[in-house]
Scaffold this motif. Structure first.
Motif, PDB file in Angstrom:
ATOM      1  N   ILE A  52       0.865  -1.171   0.000  1.00  0.00           N
ATOM      2  CA  ILE A  52       0.000   0.000   0.000  1.00  0.00           C
ATOM      3  C   ILE A  52       0.902   1.221   0.000  1.00  0.00           C
ATOM      4  CG2 ILE A  52      -1.638   1.366   1.350  1.00  0.00           C
ATOM      5  CD1 ILE A  52      -2.897  -1.205   2.298  1.00  0.00           C
ATOM      6  N   ARG A  53       0.746   2.071  -0.993  1.00  0.00           N
ATOM      7  CA  ARG A  53       1.554   3.283  -1.107  1.00  0.00           C
ATOM      8  C   ARG A  53       0.749   4.475  -0.610  1.00  0.00           C
ATOM      9  NH1 ARG A  53       2.811  -0.034  -5.394  1.00  0.00           N
ATOM     10  NH2 ARG A  53       5.050  -0.430  -5.679  1.00  0.00           N
ATOM     11  N   ALA A  54       1.395   5.309   0.206  1.00  0.00           N
ATOM     12  CA  ALA A  54       0.706   6.464   0.793  1.00  0.00           C
ATOM     13  C   ALA A  54       1.704   7.590   1.013  1.00  0.00           C
ATOM     14  CB  ALA A  54       0.040   6.074   2.117  1.00  0.00           C
ATOM     15  N   THR A  55       1.190   8.788   1.161  1.00  0.00           N
ATOM     16  CA  THR A  55       2.018   9.960   1.436  1.00  0.00           C
ATOM     17  C   THR A  55       1.532  10.631   2.707  1.00  0.00           C
ATOM     18  OG1 THR A  55       0.589  11.357   0.062  1.00  0.00           O
ATOM     19  CG2 THR A  55       2.503  10.347  -1.007  1.00  0.00           C
ATOM     20  N   GLY A  56       2.421  11.398   3.343  1.00  0.00           N
ATOM     21  CA  GLY A  56       2.038  12.074   4.573  1.00  0.00           C
ATOM     22  C   GLY A  56       3.119  13.028   5.039  1.00  0.00           C
ATOM     23  N   THR A  57       3.029  13.423   6.291  1.00  0.00           N
ATOM     24  CA  THR A  57       3.960  14.384   6.873  1.00  0.00           C
ATOM     25  C   THR A  57       4.565  13.823   8.154  1.00  0.00           C
ATOM     26  OG1 THR A  57       2.117  15.460   8.030  1.00  0.00           O
ATOM     27  CG2 THR A  57       2.789  16.387   5.899  1.00  0.00           C
ATOM     28  N   PHE A  58       5.755  14.329   8.484  1.00  0.00           N
ATOM     29  CA  PHE A  58       6.445  13.886   9.684  1.00  0.00           C
ATOM     30  C   PHE A  58       5.864  14.583  10.914  1.00  0.00           C
ATOM     31  CE2 PHE A  58       9.580  12.731   6.499  1.00  0.00           C
ATOM     32  CZ  PHE A  58      10.033  11.511   6.978  1.00  0.00           C
ATOM     33  N   TRP A 196      10.496  10.073  15.694  1.00  0.00           N
ATOM     34  CA  TRP A 196       9.745  10.619  14.579  1.00  0.00           C
ATOM     35  C   TRP A 196       8.764   9.592  14.011  1.00  0.00           C
ATOM     36  CZ3 TRP A 196       9.283  15.528  13.650  1.00  0.00           C
ATOM     37  CH2 TRP A 196      10.315  16.415  13.993  1.00  0.00           C
ATOM     38  N   LEU A 197       7.607  10.107  13.589  1.00  0.00           N
ATOM     39  CA  LEU A 197       6.582   9.304  12.936  1.00  0.00           C
ATOM     40  C   LEU A 197       6.260   9.932  11.588  1.00  0.00           C
ATOM     41  CD1 LEU A 197       4.027   8.937  15.888  1.00  0.00           C
ATOM     42  CD2 LEU A 197       5.797   7.308  15.253  1.00  0.00           C
ATOM     43  N   LEU A 198       5.806   9.093  10.665  1.00  0.00           N
ATOM     44  CA  LEU A 198       5.237   9.593   9.420  1.00  0.00           C
ATOM     45  C   LEU A 198       3.741   9.314   9.461  1.00  0.00           C
ATOM     46  CD1 LEU A 198       5.824  10.870   6.628  1.00  0.00           C
ATOM     47  CD2 LEU A 198       5.852   8.547   5.704  1.00  0.00           C
ATOM     48  N   LYS A 199       2.951  10.379   9.430  1.00  0.00           N
ATOM     49  CA  LYS A 199       1.498  10.259   9.469  1.00  0.00           C
ATOM     50  C   LYS A 199       0.985  10.269   8.037  1.00  0.00           C
ATOM     51  CE  LYS A 199      -2.661  12.742  10.983  1.00  0.00           C
ATOM     52  NZ  LYS A 199      -3.153  13.996  11.615  1.00  0.00           N
ATOM     53  N   VAL A 200       0.391   9.151   7.606  1.00  0.00           N
ATOM     54  CA  VAL A 200      -0.117   9.033   6.239  1.00  0.00           C
ATOM     55  C   VAL A 200      -1.624   8.810   6.266  1.00  0.00           C
ATOM     56  CG1 VAL A 200       2.080   8.130   5.398  1.00  0.00           C
ATOM     57  CG2 VAL A 200       0.301   6.540   6.129  1.00  0.00           C
ATOM     58  N   THR A 220      12.092  10.376   1.813  1.00  0.00           N
ATOM     59  CA  THR A 220      11.854  11.807   1.916  1.00  0.00           C
ATOM     60  C   THR A 220      12.895  12.541   1.088  1.00  0.00           C
ATOM     61  OG1 THR A 220      11.833  13.728   3.420  1.00  0.00           O
ATOM     62  CG2 THR A 220      13.220  11.871   4.046  1.00  0.00           C
ATOM     63  N   ASP A 221      12.520  13.659   0.514  1.00  0.00           N
ATOM     64  CA  ASP A 221      13.451  14.433  -0.308  1.00  0.00           C
ATOM     65  C   ASP A 221      14.637  14.926   0.513  1.00  0.00           C
ATOM     66  OD1 ASP A 221      11.818  14.055  -2.464  1.00  0.00           O
ATOM     67  OD2 ASP A 221      10.805  15.990  -2.292  1.00  0.00           O
ATOM     68  N   ALA A 222      14.445  15.069   1.832  1.00  0.00           N
ATOM     69  CA  ALA A 222      15.544  15.528   2.675  1.00  0.00           C
ATOM     70  C   ALA A 222      16.694  14.531   2.712  1.00  0.00           C
ATOM     71  CB  ALA A 222      15.044  15.784   4.093  1.00  0.00           C
ATOM     72  N   ALA A 223      16.392  13.265   2.408  1.00  0.00           N
ATOM     73  CA  ALA A 223      17.418  12.224   2.419  1.00  0.00           C
ATOM     74  C   ALA A 223      17.837  11.836   1.013  1.00  0.00           C
ATOM     75  CB  ALA A 223      16.910  11.003   3.171  1.00  0.00           C
ATOM     76  N   GLY A 263       5.968  18.379   9.831  1.00  0.00           N
ATOM     77  CA  GLY A 263       5.275  18.869   8.661  1.00  0.00           C
ATOM     78  C   GLY A 263       5.978  18.573   7.349  1.00  0.00           C
ATOM     79  N   MET A 264       7.221  18.057   7.409  1.00  0.00           N
ATOM     80  CA  MET A 264       7.950  17.729   6.186  1.00  0.00           C
ATOM     81  C   MET A 264       7.273  16.559   5.474  1.00  0.00           C
ATOM     82  SD  MET A 264      12.013  16.868   5.800  1.00  0.00           S
ATOM     83  CE  MET A 264      12.463  18.498   6.392  1.00  0.00           C
ATOM     84  N   PHE A 265       7.308  16.577   4.149  1.00  0.00           N
ATOM     85  CA  PHE A 265       6.611  15.595   3.316  1.00  0.00           C
ATOM     86  C   PHE A 265       7.411  14.301   3.229  1.00  0.00           C
ATOM     87  CE2 PHE A 265       5.627  13.746  -0.865  1.00  0.00           C
ATOM     88  CZ  PHE A 265       4.252  13.641  -0.765  1.00  0.00           C
TER      89      PHE A 265
END
Length: 349
Positions: A52-58, A196-200, A220-223, A263-265
């Motif tokens: 399952i693919r999903a997106t969210g914020t940290f 840290w959690l990723l909320k999707v 994440t784009d930060a990595a 709030g990071m994607f």
């Protein structure tokens, strides 16, 4: 009926049958009695874990929103986003002029109520006032003391003090801003950059399929696109009214995790732990696929084609994953399907 009339009737019936026969002819140029050459493969299920693919914020595991009990004008906020703080530190405060005035008024009310009670009590002892008048004065005195306690309590809540050592994630308010009771002023965490959690957000069907402890990969784009391991840590018990989705919280393995901010994607691939039977079939075998359903042709005896509906789980790079409908089939027809009908005669090449 004479012979001539009877002959005319026979001709009419023959013409009708001929026309009907021509109307039922196939449009592909084949007759139903034609034997159509096909190619088949044997069917066998595989145990597969669906993704399952999903997106969210940290966010963090213990994110806390701080606010004032009563509204007012913010006098100062002593921290900024990213700052650390210590337990007991004053983080923000309201202008207290209005609250101080209420405290002084309450104190004056107590003093007056006390004088009235003492006067009524003395008059009662002198048999001038009734017992009811004295008791009413006593009740007014007690009520005034309660008002003074409430005013003093509100004065003590014109400051926000840290209840723990922590880290500021967000500062949604600014000095000079008028805020109401409970309006967010600071968003803090007691763990800072750890936990840290990723909320999707997922659909209701996906929410029911995901189980606590399911593994996930987070990017994440930060990595720079690097993948980090995570597990399903928590599931929301209600729908998010803003997004219309259900929240899934993925707890990240902190090893090697770069600096991230609330709030990071981020993106996630959640691998369901429940193993499900599935069939991997070629694209050309699937007909009329639509919204998770489709049709295929199978054969049980190698001589007759049978059209059956199937459930489509996922369309991957080089095949289609079928999750239902092929339980009682052994051979799948993978070529010649466009010329087939349910019950067509076939010859396996």
């Amino acid at each position: 009926m004479d012979v001539k009339t009877f002959s005319h009737h026979l001709i009419a019936v023959a013409l009708c049958l001929s026309a009907c026969s021509r109307g039922e002819q196939r449009t592909d140029g084949l007759a139903d009695s034609d034997v159509i050459p096909v190619r088949t493969i044997q069917l066998a299920t595989r145990d597969t874990s669906q993704l399952i693919r999903a997106t969210g914020t940290f966010t963090t595991d213990d994110e806390t929103v701080l606010a004032f009990k009563n509204g007012g004008v913010i006098q100062q906020i002593g921290v900024r986003e990213g700052d650390s703080f210590r337990k007991g530190q004053v983080l923000a405060s309201l202008e207290s002029t209005e609250v101080n005035t209420a405290v002084r008024q309450a104190q004056l009310g107590v003093e007056k109520a006390e004088r009235d009670y003492r006067r009524a009590r003395q008059l009662f002892l002198d048999s001038v006032a009734t017992q009811e008048q004295m008791e009413n004065a006593e009740t007014a005195y007690e009520a005034a003391k309660q008002d003074a306690e409430r005013a003093a309590y509100n004065l003590g809540h014109t400051h926000i003090r840290a209840a723990f050592d922590g880290y500021v994630l967000q500062r949604p308010a600014s000095p000079g801003q008028v805020v109401g009771p409970g309006s967010p002023v600071l968003v803090v965490s007691s763990t800072g950059r750890s936990g840290w959690l990723l909320k999707v957000g997922v659909s209701d069907r996906q929410w029911s399929a995901i189980q606590l402890g399911d593994l996930a990969a987070v990017t994440t784009d930060a990595a720079g696109g690097a993948r980090f391991q995570a597990t399903v840590h928590r599931k929301s018990e209600g729908i998010d009214p803003q997004s219309g989705t259900f929240a899934i919280y993925l707890k990240l393995n902190e090893q090697g995790l770069p600096d991230v901010a609330s709030g990071m994607f981020g993106k996630a691939e959640i691998r369901l732990s429940a193993q499900t039977g599935a069939w991997y079939i070629p694209y050309e075998a699937l007909l009329d696929g639509d919204a998770g359903t489709g049709y295929v042709f199978v054969t049980d005896d190698g001589q007759t084609a049978r059209r059956i509906p199937v459930q489509i789980g996922e369309i991957q790079k080089d095949h289609v994953v079928v999750t239902g409908g092929l339980e009682h089939a052994t051979s799948l027809i993978v070529s010649g399907s466009p010329y087939l009908r349910d019950g067509s005669k076939i010859a396996v090449k």
